[in-house]
Design a protein around this motif. Structure first.
Motif, PDB file in Angstrom:
ATOM      1  N   GLU A 106       0.831  -1.203   0.000  1.00 41.69           N
ATOM      2  CA  GLU A 106       0.000   0.000   0.000  1.00 41.69           C
ATOM      3  C   GLU A 106       0.867   1.256   0.000  1.00 41.69           C
ATOM      4  O   GLU A 106       0.591   2.205  -0.729  1.00 41.69           O
ATOM      5  CB  GLU A 106      -0.932   0.005   1.210  1.00 41.69           C
ATOM      6  CG  GLU A 106      -2.018  -1.031   1.123  1.00 41.69           C
ATOM      7  CD  GLU A 106      -2.874  -1.087   2.379  1.00 41.69           C
ATOM      8  OE1 GLU A 106      -2.850  -0.118   3.175  1.00 41.69           O
ATOM      9  OE2 GLU A 106      -3.567  -2.097   2.561  1.00 41.69           O
ATOM     10  N   ARG A 107       1.934   1.265   0.799  1.00 41.62           N
ATOM     11  CA  ARG A 107       2.839   2.415   0.845  1.00 41.62           C
ATOM     12  C   ARG A 107       3.554   2.596  -0.489  1.00 41.62           C
ATOM     13  O   ARG A 107       3.737   3.716  -0.955  1.00 41.62           O
ATOM     14  CB  ARG A 107       3.858   2.254   1.969  1.00 41.62           C
ATOM     15  CG  ARG A 107       3.235   2.373   3.351  1.00 41.62           C
ATOM     16  CD  ARG A 107       4.252   2.252   4.467  1.00 41.62           C
ATOM     17  NE  ARG A 107       5.220   3.345   4.377  1.00 41.62           N
ATOM     18  CZ  ARG A 107       6.518   3.214   4.652  1.00 41.62           C
ATOM     19  NH1 ARG A 107       7.002   2.058   5.044  1.00 41.62           N
ATOM     20  NH2 ARG A 107       7.327   4.229   4.562  1.00 41.62           N
ATOM     21  N   VAL A 108       3.978   1.509  -1.107  1.00 39.27           N
ATOM     22  CA  VAL A 108       4.648   1.585  -2.407  1.00 39.27           C
ATOM     23  C   VAL A 108       3.703   2.177  -3.448  1.00 39.27           C
ATOM     24  O   VAL A 108       4.070   3.082  -4.212  1.00 39.27           O
ATOM     25  CB  VAL A 108       5.169   0.205  -2.860  1.00 39.27           C
ATOM     26  CG1 VAL A 108       5.554   0.210  -4.322  1.00 39.27           C
ATOM     27  CG2 VAL A 108       6.349  -0.226  -1.999  1.00 39.27           C
ATOM     28  N   LEU A 109       2.478   1.696  -3.495  1.00 40.72           N
ATOM     29  CA  LEU A 109       1.513   2.190  -4.470  1.00 40.72           C
ATOM     30  C   LEU A 109       1.188   3.659  -4.251  1.00 40.72           C
ATOM     31  O   LEU A 109       1.056   4.432  -5.208  1.00 40.72           O
ATOM     32  CB  LEU A 109       0.238   1.346  -4.442  1.00 40.72           C
ATOM     33  CG  LEU A 109       0.394  -0.092  -4.927  1.00 40.72           C
ATOM     34  CD1 LEU A 109      -0.892  -0.880  -4.697  1.00 40.72           C
ATOM     35  CD2 LEU A 109       0.800  -0.134  -6.386  1.00 40.72           C
ATOM     36  N   ALA A 110       1.086   4.065  -2.998  1.00 40.61           N
ATOM     37  CA  ALA A 110       0.752   5.458  -2.679  1.00 40.61           C
ATOM     38  C   ALA A 110       1.900   6.422  -2.982  1.00 40.61           C
ATOM     39  O   ALA A 110       1.669   7.604  -3.229  1.00 40.61           O
ATOM     40  CB  ALA A 110       0.346   5.578  -1.220  1.00 40.61           C
ATOM     41  N   ILE A 150       9.051   2.281 -13.334  1.00 40.39           N
ATOM     42  CA  ILE A 150       8.344   2.721 -12.136  1.00 40.39           C
ATOM     43  C   ILE A 150       9.258   2.583 -10.926  1.00 40.39           C
ATOM     44  O   ILE A 150      10.258   1.872 -10.970  1.00 40.39           O
ATOM     45  CB  ILE A 150       7.050   1.901 -11.880  1.00 40.39           C
ATOM     46  CG1 ILE A 150       7.391   0.414 -11.741  1.00 40.39           C
ATOM     47  CG2 ILE A 150       6.025   2.144 -12.967  1.00 40.39           C
ATOM     48  CD1 ILE A 150       6.247  -0.436 -11.257  1.00 40.39           C
ATOM     49  N   GLY A 151       8.897   3.253  -9.874  1.00 36.45           N
ATOM     50  CA  GLY A 151       9.626   3.147  -8.620  1.00 36.45           C
ATOM     51  C   GLY A 151       8.812   3.812  -7.522  1.00 36.45           C
ATOM     52  O   GLY A 151       7.762   4.394  -7.778  1.00 36.45           O
ATOM     53  N   ALA A 152       9.302   3.720  -6.314  1.00 38.64           N
ATOM     54  CA  ALA A 152       8.659   4.373  -5.176  1.00 38.64           C
ATOM     55  C   ALA A 152       9.737   4.722  -4.166  1.00 38.64           C
ATOM     56  O   ALA A 152      10.787   4.079  -4.114  1.00 38.64           O
ATOM     57  CB  ALA A 152       7.611   3.449  -4.542  1.00 38.64           C
ATOM     58  N   LEU A 153       9.473   5.756  -3.387  1.00 38.46           N
ATOM     59  CA  LEU A 153      10.377   6.131  -2.314  1.00 38.46           C
ATOM     60  C   LEU A 153       9.630   5.962  -1.006  1.00 38.46           C
ATOM     61  O   LEU A 153       8.616   6.621  -0.768  1.00 38.46           O
ATOM     62  CB  LEU A 153      10.838   7.581  -2.463  1.00 38.46           C
ATOM     63  CG  LEU A 153      11.745   8.094  -1.352  1.00 38.46           C
ATOM     64  CD1 LEU A 153      13.052   7.300  -1.310  1.00 38.46           C
ATOM     65  CD2 LEU A 153      12.021   9.579  -1.531  1.00 38.46           C
ATOM     66  N   LEU A 154      10.097   5.037  -0.189  1.00 36.18           N
ATOM     67  CA  LEU A 154       9.511   4.824   1.142  1.00 36.18           C
ATOM     68  C   LEU A 154      10.395   5.542   2.150  1.00 36.18           C
ATOM     69  O   LEU A 154      11.588   5.293   2.225  1.00 36.18           O
ATOM     70  CB  LEU A 154       9.442   3.332   1.469  1.00 36.18           C
ATOM     71  CG  LEU A 154       8.611   2.476   0.529  1.00 36.18           C
ATOM     72  CD1 LEU A 154       8.629   1.022   0.994  1.00 36.18           C
ATOM     73  CD2 LEU A 154       7.184   2.978   0.451  1.00 36.18           C
ATOM     74  N   VAL A 155       9.803   6.446   2.905  1.00 40.77           N
ATOM     75  CA  VAL A 155      10.543   7.239   3.884  1.00 40.77           C
ATOM     76  C   VAL A 155      10.252   6.696   5.280  1.00 40.77           C
ATOM     77  O   VAL A 155       9.105   6.397   5.614  1.00 40.77           O
ATOM     78  CB  VAL A 155      10.140   8.726   3.782  1.00 40.77           C
ATOM     79  CG1 VAL A 155      10.877   9.555   4.815  1.00 40.77           C
ATOM     80  CG2 VAL A 155      10.425   9.245   2.386  1.00 40.77           C
ATOM     81  N   TYR A 156      11.311   6.576   6.067  1.00 37.12           N
ATOM     82  CA  TYR A 156      11.202   6.115   7.449  1.00 37.12           C
ATOM     83  C   TYR A 156      11.708   7.248   8.342  1.00 37.12           C
ATOM     84  O   TYR A 156      12.874   7.260   8.737  1.00 37.12           O
ATOM     85  CB  TYR A 156      12.028   4.850   7.656  1.00 37.12           C
ATOM     86  CG  TYR A 156      11.625   3.716   6.732  1.00 37.12           C
ATOM     87  CD1 TYR A 156      10.571   2.873   7.057  1.00 37.12           C
ATOM     88  CD2 TYR A 156      12.292   3.500   5.530  1.00 37.12           C
ATOM     89  CE1 TYR A 156      10.193   1.838   6.209  1.00 37.12           C
ATOM     90  CE2 TYR A 156      11.920   2.478   4.674  1.00 37.12           C
ATOM     91  CZ  TYR A 156      10.872   1.649   5.025  1.00 37.12           C
ATOM     92  OH  TYR A 156      10.508   0.629   4.179  1.00 37.12           O
ATOM     93  N   PRO A 157      10.845   8.232   8.663  1.00 36.38           N
ATOM     94  CA  PRO A 157      11.277   9.429   9.380  1.00 36.38           C
ATOM     95  C   PRO A 157      11.939   9.154  10.730  1.00 36.38           C
ATOM     96  O   PRO A 157      12.919   9.801  11.077  1.00 36.38           O
ATOM     97  CB  PRO A 157       9.991  10.240   9.580  1.00 36.38           C
ATOM     98  CG  PRO A 157       8.995   9.656   8.650  1.00 36.38           C
ATOM     99  CD  PRO A 157       9.417   8.248   8.378  1.00 36.38           C
ATOM    100  N   GLY A 158      11.438   8.203  11.474  1.00 38.08           N
ATOM    101  CA  GLY A 158      12.006   7.893  12.783  1.00 38.08           C
ATOM    102  C   GLY A 158      13.444   7.419  12.698  1.00 38.08           C
ATOM    103  O   GLY A 158      14.233   7.600  13.623  1.00 38.08           O
TER     104      GLY A 158
END
Length: 70
Positions: free
Chosen positions: A15-19, A34-42
């Motif tokens: 879901e995070r990748v698609l969003a 295609i690609g996605a950027l998943l951010v892990y702020p913590g």
């Protein structure tokens, strides 16, 4: 090298990748990758996830363009 397979992910990651997904287009019409950027702020890190170039555009620099800094 295996082609056509992305790393398995749990449903919440999918879901995070698609969003957060983005694409690269050739001539503004043909999806090339295609690609996605998943951010892990913590943790103050990010992950380029699900980076994929369509086979017909391999070697054309699509992956490089998807991850390069502006």
């Amino acid at each position: 090298m295996d082609e056509g397979y992305l790393a398995p992910r749990p449903p919440e990651d999918v879901e995070r990748v698609l969003a957060s997904g983005f694409g690269a287009f050739v001539e503004g019409r043909h999806l090339a990758g295609i690609g996605a950027l998943l951010v892990y702020p913590g943790r103050k890190v990010g992950e380029v996830a699900s980076l994929y170039t369509l086979t017909r555009f391999l070697g054309e620099g699509v992956g490089h363009n998807l991850v390069r800094s502006p």
